[in-house]
Design a protein around this motif. Structure first.
Motif, short mmCIF file in Angstrom:
data_model
loop_
_atom_site.label_atom_id
_atom_site.label_comp_id
_atom_site.label_asym_id
_atom_site.label_seq_id
_atom_site.Cartn_x
_atom_site.Cartn_y
_atom_site.Cartn_z
N VAL A 41 0.80 -1.33 0.07
CA VAL A 41 -0.07 0.14 -0.01
C VAL A 41 0.99 1.22 -0.22
O VAL A 41 0.64 2.16 -0.90
CB VAL A 41 -0.94 -0.01 1.11
CG1 VAL A 41 -1.75 1.33 1.36
CG2 VAL A 41 -2.19 -1.39 0.88
N THR A 66 -4.18 9.06 0.51
CA THR A 66 -4.24 8.05 -0.70
C THR A 66 -4.10 6.44 0.11
O THR A 66 -4.79 5.59 -0.20
CB THR A 66 -3.00 8.14 -1.61
OG1 THR A 66 -2.96 9.35 -1.98
CG2 THR A 66 -2.73 7.00 -2.45
N ASN A 69 -7.26 5.58 1.50
CA ASN A 69 -8.24 5.12 0.56
C ASN A 69 -7.98 3.75 0.13
O ASN A 69 -8.96 2.70 -0.02
CB ASN A 69 -8.12 6.14 -0.67
CG ASN A 69 -9.43 6.54 -1.01
OD1 ASN A 69 -10.39 5.94 -0.46
ND2 ASN A 69 -9.57 7.57 -1.68
N LEU A 70 -6.79 3.30 0.14
CA LEU A 70 -6.44 2.05 -0.12
C LEU A 70 -6.65 1.16 0.85
O LEU A 70 -7.25 -0.25 0.67
CB LEU A 70 -4.68 1.84 -0.63
CG LEU A 70 -4.36 2.85 -1.75
CD1 LEU A 70 -2.95 2.72 -1.86
CD2 LEU A 70 -4.74 1.72 -3.16
N ARG A 72 -9.04 1.56 3.12
CA ARG A 72 -10.51 1.42 3.17
C ARG A 72 -11.03 0.49 2.13
O ARG A 72 -11.86 -0.32 2.43
CB ARG A 72 -11.10 2.83 2.79
CG ARG A 72 -12.62 3.00 2.74
CD ARG A 72 -13.12 4.21 2.21
NE ARG A 72 -12.84 4.24 0.64
CZ ARG A 72 -13.08 4.72 0.06
NH1 ARG A 72 -13.96 5.81 0.11
NH2 ARG A 72 -12.67 4.82 -1.56
N ASP A 73 -10.15 0.68 0.87
CA ASP A 73 -10.78 -0.47 -0.07
C ASP A 73 -10.53 -1.82 0.21
O ASP A 73 -11.17 -2.82 -0.07
CB ASP A 73 -10.18 -0.30 -1.63
CG ASP A 73 -10.63 1.06 -2.36
OD1 ASP A 73 -11.73 1.47 -1.68
OD2 ASP A 73 -10.30 1.56 -3.20
N HIS A 74 -9.45 -1.94 0.91
CA HIS A 74 -8.95 -3.33 1.16
C HIS A 74 -10.04 -3.95 2.39
O HIS A 74 -10.48 -4.93 2.25
CB HIS A 74 -7.40 -3.04 2.11
CG HIS A 74 -7.14 -4.42 2.79
ND1 HIS A 74 -6.92 -5.61 1.98
CD2 HIS A 74 -6.96 -4.86 4.07
CE1 HIS A 74 -6.54 -6.61 2.99
NE2 HIS A 74 -6.50 -6.07 4.12
N ARG A 76 -13.01 -2.98 2.69
CA ARG A 76 -14.37 -3.46 2.18
C ARG A 76 -14.17 -4.49 1.45
O ARG A 76 -15.18 -5.36 1.38
CB ARG A 76 -14.64 -1.96 0.98
CG ARG A 76 -15.67 -1.93 0.39
CD ARG A 76 -16.02 -1.02 -0.63
NE ARG A 76 -15.95 0.24 0.22
CZ ARG A 76 -15.91 1.52 -0.12
NH1 ARG A 76 -15.35 1.82 -1.45
NH2 ARG A 76 -16.07 2.72 0.82
N LYS A 77 -12.97 -4.92 0.76
CA LYS A 77 -12.85 -5.88 -0.07
C LYS A 77 -12.83 -7.30 0.82
O LYS A 77 -13.62 -8.12 0.43
CB LYS A 77 -11.63 -5.90 -0.81
CG LYS A 77 -11.42 -7.28 -1.56
CD LYS A 77 -10.06 -7.05 -2.60
CE LYS A 77 -9.89 -8.20 -3.18
NZ LYS A 77 -10.78 -8.69 -4.17
N ARG A 78 -12.29 -6.95 1.99
CA ARG A 78 -12.36 -8.19 3.04
C ARG A 78 -13.82 -8.44 3.63
O ARG A 78 -13.92 -9.13 4.44
CB ARG A 78 -11.44 -7.94 3.96
CG ARG A 78 -9.78 -8.15 3.55
CD ARG A 78 -9.68 -9.55 3.41
NE ARG A 78 -8.16 -9.87 3.21
CZ ARG A 78 -7.16 -9.94 4.03
NH1 ARG A 78 -7.58 -9.88 5.08
NH2 ARG A 78 -5.94 -10.28 3.42
#
Lengths: 168, 486
Positions: A41, A66, A69-70, A72-74, A76-78
């Protein structure tokens, strides 16, 4: 728009790298609980910084936004399987990452605390409280007014205070 | 008293902040970031430069999820976070949406970011663009070598000053340039602008050159030029990627493989030997598969005899001699972990010797480790232990080169060591290329014959736009500046 020579950019970004990479990677590791993933990240944040260098006025807040945000996406993905009262670092404990202090042993993880909040409050909280950015810096990174960020933080503070009280 | 005393929320996060442990900001990590950035920039420019349309970009969407490094792994296989130019989307936006910045511009869509390269079919001809009159400032080298006696070439990315008058349309993006020196490096002239050639490596012997990309994600291009880089013809080859290629005495030796762009691992590795002016490369000789696949390969020569070294994904190196078949040079009882190999570029023809040197180890796990040196005058068929050398304990093996098999040069990280006695004793050069403690790693060490060696660094501040040369087997080094200092 002009693009500065990439070599000059690399020289300049390298100064930022030396100043902030270590902390950023550690900060991310605390959120994700996986040092290798956190390094990925942080690397990606710097790759993007190299790409956007001409448009970035203040690199440190930009990097943390940044990376957040990454992260957060992680998260969310998990999935949202650990949104509340999750143990330290999303349930994934890396012994090489700092162990929780005694006063935090039974407390919320940062992830659990942040994800217990409504969506609009999460990034302001993560960036202001955990990345230690000023309200103005958070507002600029999120494209919000300072007043809106202050309101988000005020509301979040009230909610988190109750949550923290509940786990003591 | 501070702010956290009355604010349990601030105190909670402050306590967690105190738990954060800083990670290392080392040079290897920086190099990895820069490579990823350059690769992205290069791939973006390449797809634009080739005029690949929407269809080609769309076709590459399938590869997007699997593209390495930038988007790999758990986090990277999605459309990417909503960040741009200091603007982060409100958190209720899904990351698959095209984000809008405060200035109204939009973050590039997924197709704008595509980096999976199309494959150029064999036979396609690529013509060089107009080169600038002078080598642009700040050019970063990725290849260099000697085409003929006194004629040197270098290849790399110039960040600005491109186009015929240095003010061309590519000025903002930079250009990939082939530059030439007719006077042994004293002066350099741009030879060809090669933005349409998706390659970062070139080798020349005389007027004939070969170009390929060291990046497995860049489409596996291999191209040949017979006119010093003015026109290039795409050449077919086994596998989907060229791992290494060298030219020597009219012969080409290439290592190819079927490589996974996401992991960098290669299977079905073959070595192909053909004439320098070959128009296509047919099936080669399979090399023994390495556990987990091959991550890198090098080709070197002892005189005219080629040798190939493969590095597996787990770091083990295997060295082969390519004469009368393929022969493993370093059985386990000699060397349980090959670190480096070098053949003498310029052996004594009178003795018919084929001097080669092998470095094994390391022994130890501290700050310094010890490597053992083995030398052979019979092309690696008979070995003798000659000495040991202590080097810093760094990731990756050292670089090794020799012109005559007696005088050796070893680059470890940013340091050089030389031996005058086949590796029995080692010392620092009398005139080193730069400070011995420099942390920037050297990336290429070439023995060019007649005692000449070239040394290239990672094109950071210390090495940008030039390289180092020794004409006395590595004892003293001089700077050769290809591009004017930035």
């Amino acid at each position: 728009m002009t693009t500065r020579p990439s070599t000059t950019v690399e020289v300049e970004v390298r100064e930022v790298y030396l100043a902030h990479y270590g902390r950023l990677a550690g900060w991310t590791a605390h959120l994700i609980g996986d040092r290798e993933l956190a390094a990925d990240v942080a690397d990606e944040a710097f790759v993007r910084l190299l790409k956007h260098w001409g448009q970035v006025d203040d690199p440190r807040p930009w990097l943390y936004a940044t990376a957040a945000n990454l992260v957060r996406d992680h998260w969310r993905k998990r999935g949202r399987e650990a949104t509340a009262y999750e143990r330290f670092q999303g349930g994934v404990i890396d012994p090489d990452v700092a162990a929780p202090g005694p006063d935090l042993a039974d407390a919320l993880s940062v992830r659990a605390a942040v994800e217990s909040l409504p969506e609009r409050m999460r990034m302001p909280v993560l960036l202001h409280y955990f990345a230690d950015l000023t309200v103005a810096q958070v507002a600029r990174q999120l494209g919000k007014s300072e007043g809106a960020v202050k309101r988000d933080l005020y509301d979040a503070r009230a909610m988190l205070a109750r949550t923290l009280e509940g786990v003591r | 008293m501070n702010a956290t005393d009355h604010d349990p929320v601030a105190a909670f996060f402050a306590a967690h902040r105190d738990q954060v442990r800083d990670e290392q900001a080392d040079d290897l990590t920086w190099q990895r970031i820069v490579r990823a950035s350059r690769r992205e920039t290069w791939a973006r420019r390449w797809t634009t430069g080739l005029g690949l349309g929407v269809a080609a970009a769309a076709a590459a969407v399938a590869g997007y999820a699997a593209w390495p490094d930038l988007m790999g792994g758990e986090i990277r296989d999605q459309a990417g976070p909503a960040t741009s130019g200091g603007t982060v989307l409100p958190t209720n936006e899904e990351s698959t949406a095209v984000p809008t910045n405060v200035d109204g511009t939009t973050e590039p869509s997924a197709t704008d970011e595509l980096t999976t390269a199309a494959v150029l079919p064999p036979g396609v001809t690529i013509t060089a663009g107009d080169a600038p009159d002078a080598v642009p400032q700040g050019m970063m080298l990725s290849s260099l070598g000697e085409a003929t006696d006194g004629e040197l070439y270098a290849y790399g990315l110039a960040p600005e000053g491109c186009g015929p008058d240095g003010q061309g349309s590519q000025q903002a993006e930079g250009c990939q340039l082939l530059v030439w020196s007719q006077d042994d490096g004293a002066s350099w002239t741009p030879q060809a602008e090669l933005n349409a050639l998706p390659a970062d490596q070139v080798r020349f012997e005389g007027d004939t050159g070969w170009a390929w990309s060291s990046d497995a994600a860049a489409g596996g291009l291999l191209a040949r030029s017979d006119d010093r880089g003015q026109t290039w013809t795409v050449v077919g080859h086994p596998g989907n990627h060229v791992l290494a290629l060298e030219l020597q005495s009219g012969q080409l030796t290439a290592v190819t493989g079927e490589c996974d762009a996401a992991t960098g691992g290669c299977g079905d590795v073959q070595v192909v030997q053909d004439a320098v002016d070959a128009t296509s490369l047919g099936a080669g000789t399979p090399l023994q598969p390495a556990p987990g696949g091959v991550s890198a390969a090098t080709v070197s020569h002892a005189g005219t005899v080629p040798f190939v070294q493969l590095q597996s994904m787990t770091g083990e190196r295997t060295t082969y001699r390519l004469q009368d078949g393929v022969e493993d040079l370093a059985p386990a009882d000699l060397c349980d972990n090959v670190q480096a190999f070098a053949g003498a570029a310029d052996p004594d023809a009178a003795t018919s010797a084929e001097p080669v040197v092998l470095v094994c180890g390391p022994v130890g796990t501290g700050q310094d480790v010890t490597l053992s040196v083995h030398a052979s005058r019979a092309g690696g068929r008979v070995w003798e232990p000659t000495g040991q050398v202590q080097i810093p304990n760094l990731d990756g093996g050292p670089l090794l080169a020799t012109n005559d098999g007696e005088r050796l040069v070893m680059a470890t990280g940013g340091q050089l060591r030389v031996s005058d006695d086949r590796g029995r004793t080692w010392r620092f050069p009398s005139v080193p290329p730069r400070q011995p403690a420099d942390i920037n790693p050297y990336t290429r060490l070439i023995a060019a014959g007649n005692g000449v060696l070239f040394l290239m660094g990672a094109q950071t501040e210390a090495d940008q736009g030039g390289f180092w040369r020794s004409t006395d087997h590595g004892d003293s080094w001089e700077r050769v500046q290809v591009a004017p200092d930035s």
